[in-house]
Motif scaffolding. Sequence first.
Motif, PDB file in Angstrom:
ATOM      1  N   THR A  26     -67.766  36.115 -49.830  1.00 49.04           N
ATOM      2  CA  THR A  26     -66.320  36.037 -49.614  1.00 49.04           C
ATOM      3  C   THR A  26     -65.583  36.566 -50.840  1.00 49.04           C
ATOM      4  N   SER A  73     -62.055  36.341 -52.714  1.00 48.38           N
ATOM      5  CA  SER A  73     -60.916  35.418 -52.697  1.00 48.38           C
ATOM      6  C   SER A  73     -60.056  35.581 -53.932  1.00 48.38           C
ATOM      7  N   GLY A  89     -57.988  32.824 -56.011  1.00 45.89           N
ATOM      8  CA  GLY A  89     -57.785  31.377 -56.040  1.00 45.89           C
ATOM      9  C   GLY A  89     -58.520  30.742 -54.874  1.00 45.89           C
ATOM     10  N   GLU A  90     -57.803  29.956 -54.078  1.00 47.74           N
ATOM     11  CA  GLU A  90     -58.416  29.291 -52.922  1.00 47.74           C
ATOM     12  C   GLU A  90     -58.314  30.123 -51.646  1.00 47.74           C
ATOM     13  N   GLU A  91     -57.610  31.246 -51.723  1.00 43.71           N
ATOM     14  CA  GLU A  91     -57.328  32.036 -50.509  1.00 43.71           C
ATOM     15  C   GLU A  91     -58.372  33.124 -50.298  1.00 43.71           C
ATOM     16  N   LYS A  92     -58.997  33.120 -49.130  1.00 47.08           N
ATOM     17  CA  LYS A  92     -59.930  34.177 -48.769  1.00 47.08           C
ATOM     18  C   LYS A  92     -59.145  35.440 -48.401  1.00 47.08           C
ATOM     19  N   GLN A 103     -62.181  37.008 -56.926  1.00 46.75           N
ATOM     20  CA  GLN A 103     -63.454  36.290 -57.034  1.00 46.75           C
ATOM     21  C   GLN A 103     -64.350  36.779 -55.899  1.00 46.75           C
ATOM     22  N   ASP A 163     -69.723  34.021 -56.707  1.00 45.29           N
ATOM     23  CA  ASP A 163     -69.611  33.380 -58.021  1.00 45.29           C
ATOM     24  C   ASP A 163     -69.213  34.360 -59.124  1.00 45.29           C
ATOM     25  N   GLU A 219     -66.689  37.579 -60.822  1.00 46.77           N
ATOM     26  CA  GLU A 219     -65.304  38.045 -60.906  1.00 46.77           C
ATOM     27  C   GLU A 219     -65.288  39.559 -60.737  1.00 46.77           C
TER      28      GLU A 219
END
Length: 327
Positions: A269, A271, A273-276, A308, A311, A313
Amino acid sequence: MPTSAIDSKDAAAIQAATAEVAVCDRSLWGRIRVGDDDRLRFLHNQSTNDFQKLKSGQGCDTVMVTSTARTIDLVSAYVLDDAVLLLVSPSRRELLLQWLDRYIFFADQVQLTDVTDETATFSLIGPGSDAVVEKLGAGAIVGQAYGNHITIDDGAIVAVGSGLASPGYTLILPVAQKQQVWQKIIELGVVELSDRAWDTLRILQGRPAPDAELTDDYNPLEVGLWQTISFNKGCYIGQETIARLNTYKGVKQYLWGIRLNAPAAVGDTISIGEEKVGKLTSYTETPDGYFGLGYIRSKAGGVGLKVQVGDSEGEIVVIPFVSHEYP
């Protein structure tokens, strides 16, 4: 397929393809001959590019799409005097033969022939490829437009375009000539590029591949294959969807390159932050680091965007094979 760290031989071949010249044996790719009187009209109606304007000696890239404009394959087409020769991805040869055959109706004068086993294909890749084709007797093709091609004495077709974003040429030749022509190219000092190194280079440059970037999930505008699409040629399979997406700026995601700081895996995935915002579709490791291709939602941003990936960057970068605006 994920590509792990490449060895020194592949790294040297990639360097040669970038700065000098390399040759890749692409004979595993499919070659389909489309013959008979209606061949240009037929291909015009089955894919995204404008075949009706092409003359013998010219060629183009085109995308075969479903009725809802989902991508099947990116195909190179070469117009001969009496046929059109299609160079298709290895995993799409049988599917495309069946798919095209399904659209030949009773009155159509179209003949499909699978000529993969009786032919071979090489790609010359890199700025030094002009000198090589001159020594092969095809100097007349140097400087011509993409897709243009000539036939030389041994029956080989030499076409402008390496199959990647790098300058170069594609050779399609009778299988009986394969060993002799290959040997001649190697004797000219050209470095061999393995299939694995080709895949690394195609990821770095952003050439989409079936089952990765070319699937039922994506359309040609999302991929960024603008150069393969005619917006004024009239009806073809998938045309309404593509026209609507273009007219109403409805492209929701784009294919980008992603420079990574650590290993990742296809399917990871993407992403913020928390947003895919997307998904990794191809991945490779090179001496210069980790790199992937992925689709990212249009609204998330483009070049320079920090993301991201699993795991790891990553940073979004331009890939030269595709474009996200009409050229």
